[in-house]
Design an enzyme around this catalytic site. Structure first.
Site, PDB file in Angstrom:
ATOM      1  N   ASP A  21      46.233   0.409  15.088  1.00 46.71           N
ATOM      2  CA  ASP A  21      45.949   1.629  14.194  1.00 46.71           C
ATOM      3  C   ASP A  21      44.664   1.723  13.484  1.00 46.71           C
ATOM      4  O   ASP A  21      44.091   0.817  13.157  1.00 46.71           O
ATOM      5  CB  ASP A  21      47.109   1.979  13.314  1.00 46.71           C
ATOM      6  CG  ASP A  21      47.135   3.400  12.937  1.00 46.71           C
ATOM      7  OD1 ASP A  21      46.489   4.488  13.177  1.00 46.71           O
ATOM      8  OD2 ASP A  21      47.963   3.485  11.708  1.00 46.71           O
ATOM      9  N   ASN A  69      52.231  10.743  20.212  1.00 44.14           N
ATOM     10  CA  ASN A  69      50.970  10.954  20.412  1.00 44.14           C
ATOM     11  C   ASN A  69      50.584  12.002  21.641  1.00 44.14           C
ATOM     12  O   ASN A  69      49.548  12.450  21.702  1.00 44.14           O
ATOM     13  CB  ASN A  69      50.052   9.516  21.065  1.00 44.14           C
ATOM     14  CG  ASN A  69      49.977   8.462  19.892  1.00 44.14           C
ATOM     15  OD1 ASN A  69      49.796   7.353  20.271  1.00 44.14           O
ATOM     16  ND2 ASN A  69      49.868   8.858  18.963  1.00 44.14           N
TER      17      ASN A  69
END
Ligand code: FPP
Length: 250
Positions: A21, A69
């Site tokens: 991330d 996502n």
């Protein structure tokens, strides 16, 4: 002593999973667009794969693209998919040279034909390798995986092939995308977020969690070594007492 030398190679986790991330923030901090961060993220992916394999880690799982996502702006989704295809095409030979087996977990049917073709090629080329297994979680989420497992088990019950009374951990695990892969002993998340984000929820029941502020493009070999050293300081009790754990060791 260097960080690498401080790692006890006899007590390595067999399986390390990583939530990569912070690519977007890394790029924004440099006045660049998010996709520039993802490109740099691929360099970090390459480095961590090589270092993990070199140390002797048997399984490395990378959360590359979550079910959620798909909701990102379409240009970003497209850029990530293109990056995936290019990475697979460019890195297949290197994976084979390093004896790395590729596996993919996730809802592959949602990927474009182009991405699936690249994946199939790399999966096939690396299928005879016998070194580290690299598991890429693509279009993956744990809830998707568990709901699918329940659905598949239900079909088997309907066909009379499973008795509901016999369902236990082992049977359930056999219906997860990670069957045949041991649970990760260590889960790493970069970028300071203290969340699991729908990743391997079943499999991390007893994993050690390691969070670092470092953004993914900056997560290099020294960061990996630090996480492994921290892991080796922890005592894994699996619900037992500390005394019981040490009794078993002696
Ligand atoms: C999280 O950063 C990262 C991703 C959603 C994608 C990770 C993908 C790669 C590193 C590249 C491809 C991977 C492989 C295996 C070839 P973010 O965009 O959520 O960052 P932010 O939280 O700072 O916005």
């Amino acid at each position: 002593m260097s960080l690498k030398e401080s790692i006890n190679l006899k007590r390595l986790p067999k399986h390390v999973a990583i939530i990569m991330d912070g690519n977007g923030r890394w790029a924004m901090q440099r006045g660049k667009d998010r996709n520039y961060g993802h490109k740099k993220g691929v360099d970090a992916v390459r480095e961590i794969i090589e270092r993990a394999a070199e140390l002797g880690i048997r399984y490395l799982t990378l959360y590359a693209f979550s079910t959620e996502n798909w909701n990102r702006p379409w240009e970003e989704v497209e850029a990530l998919m293109e990056l995936m295809v290019n990475s697979l095409n460019n890195e297949t030979k290197k994976l084979v040279d390093n004896n790395i087996i590729l596996k993919v977990i996730g809802d592959i049917d949602r990927l474009s034909a182009e991405v699936r073709e690249s994946l199939d090629y790399t999966l096939e080329r690396t299928s005879k390798c016998s070194g580290m297994t690299l598991i890429v979680a693509l279009s993956y989420s744990s809830r998707w995986e568990m709901v699918k497992a329940v659905r598949d088990i239900s079909y088997k019950i309907k066909e009379g092939k499973i008795d509901p009374g016999n369902i236990d951990d082992k049977i359930f695990e056999n219906y997860l995308t990670t069957r045949d892969i041991p649970d990760p002993e260590l889960l790493i998340r970069t970028s300071g977020e203290l969340r699991i984000s729908n990743f391997l929820l079943w499999q991390i029941a007893y994993s050690e969690l390691y969070f670092t502020e470092t953004l993914w493009p900056d997560f290099g070999k020294e960061e990996l070594y630090k996480a492994l050293i921290e892991y080796q300081k922890r005592e894994r009790r699996f619900g037992k007492t500390s005394e019981q754990v040490h009794e078993k060791e002696n």
